[in-house]
Design a protein around this motif. Structure first.
Motif, short mmCIF file in Angstrom:
data_model
loop_
_atom_site.label_atom_id
_atom_site.label_comp_id
_atom_site.label_asym_id
_atom_site.label_seq_id
_atom_site.Cartn_x
_atom_site.Cartn_y
_atom_site.Cartn_z
N ALA A 86 14.62 -1.64 4.30
CA ALA A 86 13.76 -2.69 3.76
C ALA A 86 13.35 -3.69 4.83
O ALA A 86 12.27 -4.27 4.78
CB ALA A 86 14.48 -3.41 2.62
N ALA A 87 14.23 -3.92 5.81
CA ALA A 87 13.97 -4.93 6.83
C ALA A 87 13.10 -4.41 7.96
O ALA A 87 12.41 -5.18 8.63
CB ALA A 87 15.29 -5.45 7.40
N LEU A 88 13.10 -3.10 8.19
CA LEU A 88 12.36 -2.53 9.31
C LEU A 88 11.81 -1.18 8.89
O LEU A 88 12.55 -0.30 8.49
CB LEU A 88 13.30 -2.36 10.52
N PHE A 89 10.48 -1.01 8.95
CA PHE A 89 9.91 0.26 8.56
C PHE A 89 8.66 0.55 9.37
O PHE A 89 8.05 -0.35 9.96
CB PHE A 89 9.59 0.28 7.06
N LEU A 90 8.29 1.82 9.43
CA LEU A 90 7.10 2.27 10.13
C LEU A 90 6.00 2.52 9.12
O LEU A 90 6.23 3.11 8.06
CB LEU A 90 7.37 3.54 10.93
N SER A 91 4.79 2.08 9.45
CA SER A 91 3.65 2.31 8.58
C SER A 91 2.53 2.92 9.42
O SER A 91 2.24 2.42 10.52
CB SER A 91 3.17 0.99 7.96
N PRO A 92 1.89 4.01 8.98
CA PRO A 92 0.79 4.61 9.76
C PRO A 92 -0.31 3.60 10.01
O PRO A 92 -0.65 2.80 9.15
CB PRO A 92 0.31 5.76 8.86
N ALA A 93 -0.88 3.65 11.22
CA ALA A 93 -1.95 2.72 11.60
C ALA A 93 -3.22 3.50 11.86
O ALA A 93 -3.23 4.43 12.66
CB ALA A 93 -1.54 1.93 12.85
N GLU A 94 -4.28 3.15 11.17
CA GLU A 94 -5.57 3.78 11.41
C GLU A 94 -6.27 3.08 12.56
O GLU A 94 -5.97 1.94 12.91
CB GLU A 94 -6.43 3.72 10.14
N ARG A 95 -7.24 3.77 13.14
CA ARG A 95 -7.99 3.20 14.25
C ARG A 95 -8.86 2.04 13.79
O ARG A 95 -9.11 1.09 14.52
CB ARG A 95 -8.88 4.29 14.89
N THR A 96 -9.31 2.09 12.56
CA THR A 96 -10.24 1.09 12.05
C THR A 96 -9.54 -0.14 11.51
O THR A 96 -8.44 -0.06 10.97
CB THR A 96 -11.12 1.70 10.94
N SER A 97 -10.20 -1.28 11.64
CA SER A 97 -9.67 -2.52 11.08
C SER A 97 -9.77 -2.53 9.56
O SER A 97 -9.32 -3.46 8.91
CB SER A 97 -10.43 -3.73 11.66
N ALA A 98 -10.41 -1.48 9.00
CA ALA A 98 -10.48 -1.35 7.54
C ALA A 98 -9.21 -0.73 6.97
O ALA A 98 -9.14 -0.42 5.79
CB ALA A 98 -11.69 -0.50 7.15
N ASP A 99 -8.23 -0.51 7.81
CA ASP A 99 -6.93 0.01 7.39
C ASP A 99 -6.44 -0.76 6.17
O ASP A 99 -6.24 -1.97 6.21
CB ASP A 99 -5.95 -0.13 8.56
N GLU A 100 -6.24 -0.06 5.06
CA GLU A 100 -5.89 -0.70 3.79
C GLU A 100 -4.56 -1.45 3.89
O GLU A 100 -4.39 -2.52 3.31
CB GLU A 100 -5.82 0.34 2.67
N GLN A 101 -3.60 -0.89 4.66
CA GLN A 101 -2.32 -1.55 4.82
C GLN A 101 -2.48 -2.91 5.51
O GLN A 101 -1.89 -3.91 5.11
CB GLN A 101 -1.37 -0.68 5.63
N LEU A 102 -3.33 -2.93 6.54
CA LEU A 102 -3.59 -4.17 7.28
C LEU A 102 -4.23 -5.21 6.38
O LEU A 102 -3.87 -6.39 6.40
CB LEU A 102 -4.48 -3.87 8.49
N LEU A 103 -5.19 -4.79 5.58
CA LEU A 103 -5.85 -5.71 4.66
C LEU A 103 -4.88 -6.24 3.62
O LEU A 103 -4.93 -7.41 3.24
CB LEU A 103 -7.03 -5.01 3.98
N GLU A 104 -3.98 -5.38 3.14
CA GLU A 104 -2.98 -5.80 2.15
C GLU A 104 -2.06 -6.85 2.74
O GLU A 104 -1.69 -7.83 2.07
CB GLU A 104 -2.19 -4.59 1.66
N TRP A 105 -1.66 -6.69 4.00
CA TRP A 105 -0.79 -7.68 4.64
C TRP A 105 -1.50 -9.03 4.77
O TRP A 105 -0.89 -10.08 4.61
CB TRP A 105 -0.34 -7.17 6.01
N HIS A 106 -2.81 -9.00 5.04
CA HIS A 106 -3.56 -10.26 5.10
C HIS A 106 -3.59 -10.93 3.73
O HIS A 106 -3.44 -12.16 3.63
CB HIS A 106 -4.98 -10.00 5.60
#
Length: 280
Positions: A86-106
Motif C-alpha cells: 500500500a505504501a509503495l507500488f508501481l503504476s504503468p506510465a504512458e508516453r502521453t500526458s493524457a495518462d489516466e492515472q496521472l490525471l487521477e492523481w491531479h
C-alpha cells in the motif's frame, strides 16, 4: 505495557477483526484448530487473557491482520507485506500526458499544492506545436488526447483549485532557446512560441504557478511529483514509482524544498530570464 491492558487491547481488536471478517467463534476455532472455549476465553471482558505465540499467529493469519496489531504494537491492522504494497507500488506510465492515472492523481490532489520536477519542459505548459514535434516520433500518436489533457490541466490550474510549483533544470530552458540537446531539430519558431508561452503563463498565474530554475551541475533531481501530503510519484520511464507512506512523501517534499532553496533563478525572475534568452 501492562499485561492486563495489552490483553484488553487484544480482546477488543480480536472482536473487531472477527466482526469485520464475519467470522464466528466456532469458525475461528476450526481455522486455528483449538477448542471453541479457548476462543471464548480470549473474548471474555471480565478476565482478559493473552494467547500463546502460536495461537496469536494463527488467529492473525485466519483473520487477515497482523499479530502486532492484535497485540497493540501497531495501529495498522494490515500484514507487513500489505503495508509495503500500500505504501509503495508501481503504476504503468504512458508516453502521453493524457495518462489516466496521472490525471487521477491531479484530481486527488485538489486543494493541495502540487510540486513537480519534469523530465523535459513541463507538459502542463507545452504548446500544441511542441507537442506535435514530440509526438511525431511516437509510434502510437495520441496528440489530440495529450493536447486536450494539457489544456484541461491548465484550466484546472487557472481555476485556483491548487497551487503548482515546478523545479526545472535551467539547461532545459537554455537548450530549448538554443535548439540543442533534446530540442535539436525543433524549428526556431516553435521554440520561440514555446518559451513565450511559458513566460506569459508565469506572469499571468503568479503566485499560483511558480517555476524555479536550478543548476543541474550543482544539484540533481529525477522527475518527481508530490501531490499534496499523501502521495509522491517518481517517474522512471515506463512506470511510476508511487509512495503513499507519509514519511516518504515528507522526504520527497523536503527534496523539493532543497531544489527551491538552491535555485539559481527565483520564480519571480523566470519570465525575465526566459525573454532575455530569446533576445540573445
Amino acid at each position: 505495557m501492562d499485561k492486563r491492558y495489552r490483553a484488553d487491547i487484544f480482546r477488543k481488536r480480536l472482536e473487531e477483526a472477527m466482526l469485520r471478517k464475519g467470522v464466528t467463534k466456532s469458525a475461528l476455532s476450526r481455522e486455528t484448530k483449538v477448542d471453541r472455549s479457548t476462543i471464548g476465553q480470549l473474548l471474555k471482558d471480565d478476565h482478559p487473557r493473552l494467547p500463546n505465540a502460536q495461537l496469536a499467529a494463527d488467529v492473525a493469519d485466519a483473520l487477515g491482520v497482523s499479530t502486532d496489531w492484535l497485540l497493540g504494537l501497531t495501529n495498522r491492522p494490515e500484514t507487513p507485506g500489505d503495508i509495503v504494497a500500500a505504501a509503495l507500488f508501481l503504476s504503468p506510465a504512458e508516453r502521453t500526458s493524457a495518462d489516466e492515472q496521472l490525471l487521477e492523481w491531479h484530481r486527488e490532489a485538489a486543494g493541495y499544492k502540487v510540486r513537480h520536477v519534469p523530465a523535459t519542459l513541463p507538459d502542463i505548459l507545452k504548446t500544441k506545436s511542441m507537442l506535435e514535434w514530440e509526438y511525431d516520433s511516437v509510434q502510437e500518436r495520441r496528440l489530440p488526447e495529450a493536447y486536450n489533457a494539457m489544456r484541461d490541466q491548465l484550466e484546472w490550474l487557472s481555476s485556483g483549485v491548487s497551487d503548482y510549483e515546478i523545479a526545472l533544470p535551467i539547461h532545459e530552458i537554455e537548450s530549448c532557446a538554443a535548439g540543442t540537446a533534446y530540442y535539436k531539430g525543433v524549428d526556431e519558431s516553435i521554440r520561440r512560441e514555446q518559451l513565450n508561452f511559458i513566460a506569459d503563463q508565469c506572469d499571468q498565474m503568479f503566485p499560483r504557478l511558480r517555476i524555479f530554475l536550478f543548476d543541474a551541475h550543482r544539484v540533481f533531481s529525477s522527475p518527481v511529483t508530490v501531490f499534496g501530503p499523501n502521495l509522491a510519484v517518481v517517474y522512471i520511464g515506463q512506470c511510476y514509482l508511487a509512495f503513499r507512506e507519509i514519511e516518504r512523501v515528507k522526504s520527497l517534499s523536503s527534496h523539493f524544498d532543497w531544489l527551491v532553496r538552491e535555485a539559481t533563478v527565483d520564480a519571480r525572475n523566470v519570465p525575465i530570464y526566459i525573454r532575455s534568452l530569446m533576445k540573445q
